[in-house]
Motif scaffolding. Structure first.
Motif, short mmCIF file in Angstrom:
data_model
loop_
_atom_site.label_atom_id
_atom_site.label_comp_id
_atom_site.label_asym_id
_atom_site.label_seq_id
_atom_site.Cartn_x
_atom_site.Cartn_y
_atom_site.Cartn_z
N UNK A 127 -10.52 26.08 -17.84
CA UNK A 127 -10.46 24.62 -17.75
C UNK A 127 -9.08 24.08 -18.07
N UNK A 128 -9.06 22.87 -18.66
CA UNK A 128 -7.78 22.16 -18.84
C UNK A 128 -6.88 22.83 -19.86
N UNK A 157 -10.58 22.24 -13.36
CA UNK A 157 -9.33 22.80 -12.85
C UNK A 157 -9.65 24.03 -12.02
N UNK A 158 -8.99 24.23 -10.90
CA UNK A 158 -9.13 25.52 -10.22
C UNK A 158 -8.59 26.61 -11.15
N UNK A 159 -9.39 27.63 -11.42
CA UNK A 159 -8.99 28.64 -12.40
C UNK A 159 -7.67 29.30 -12.00
N UNK A 160 -6.79 29.40 -12.99
CA UNK A 160 -5.40 29.91 -12.91
C UNK A 160 -4.39 28.80 -12.73
N UNK A 161 -4.83 27.57 -12.37
CA UNK A 161 -3.90 26.46 -12.23
C UNK A 161 -3.50 25.94 -13.62
N UNK A 162 -2.24 25.53 -13.74
CA UNK A 162 -1.77 24.87 -14.95
C UNK A 162 -2.12 23.40 -14.87
#
Length: 236
Positions: A127-128, A157-162
């Motif tokens: 998540x965030x 959040x799309x997993x792996x996105x910052x």
């Protein structure tokens, strides 16, 4: 109404306040978040269209939201299955798992194989608060999310996105763009890079609290726990 985004720092502070002076328990926040996620998927694609839903859960709060969502999806008429490879020792997660097991919701160990049998995938891995390197066993899972033709709904959040800088430039999440995204409480800065259907859910913050942390409560309809917010209506 153009919605302001909620930074990672503010989201962390808001969570801390909700569970202290706000008098919420973690169970309550997860239940509300997971319910909104399940309702979001039902809005996107009801069970008559996409019966089999694979729910990918990480070890943190995002994964807990996914476990709650899986339970609600079962009661909404779907046939969920759950991938939950790194269960924390927190007793809350054990209870959430037990609730699903009592409903005979299957837990799978081979994500890639299960994804081939799914009609929809729920990404509740990170998540965030995610930052840094994606660790095992999740690199191959996120690579599958990036390459699958099955539609994906990402939780917060799309997993792996910052949360601040969006998708990674390389690694397993490079090129990962889910079909839809539900932002919990408020959109995060990463929506600047998202190209899909966008929703906001999680109705537990009033307008005064939202103003304190610099975001906006969207215009929910009646008893709905989720609202679609096009990216044109988010202040980037």
């Amino acid at each position: 109404m153009v919605l302001r985004t909620l930074t990672a720092k503010s989201a962390t502070a808001l969570d801390a306040e909700l569970m202290s002076t706000g008098a919420f328990s973690l169970d309550q926040l997860m239940e509300l978040a997971g319910l909104s996620v399940a309702q979001c998927l039902h809005t996107l694609s009801p069970p008559a269209k996409t019966l089999r839903v694979l729910v990918a859960c990480g070890p943190g709060n995002n994964g807990g939201d996914g476990l709650v969502a899986a339970r609600h999806l079962y009661h909404f008429g779907y046939m969920p299955s759950v991938y939950f490879p790194k269960q924390t020792k927190h007793e809350l997660y054990a209870r959430l798992r037990t609730q699903l097991e009592q409903l005979k919701v299957p837990f799978v160990t081979d994500f890639t194989a299960a994804a081939k049998e799914a009609d929809y995938i729920l990404d509740a891995i990170f998540g965030f608060s995610f930052s840094g390197e994606v660790r095992e066993p999740f690199p191959s899972v996120i690579a599958t999310l990036a390459s699958t033709k099955v539609p994906v709904l990402a939780v917060d959040a799309p997993s792996s996105w910052n949360i601040e800088t969006g998708p990674p430039g390389d690694g397993p999440g490079n090129g990962y763009m889910p079909t839809a995204l539900i932002s919990l409480t408020a959109p995060k800065p990463l929506v600047k890079w998202f190209r899909g259907r966008h929703f906001v859910g999680g109705r537990f913050v009033g307008r005064e609290g939202a103003e304190k942390y610099g975001f906006d409560v969207p215009a929910y309809s009646g008893s709905d726990q989720v609202v679609e917010v096009p990216l044109d209506d988010v202040k980037l």
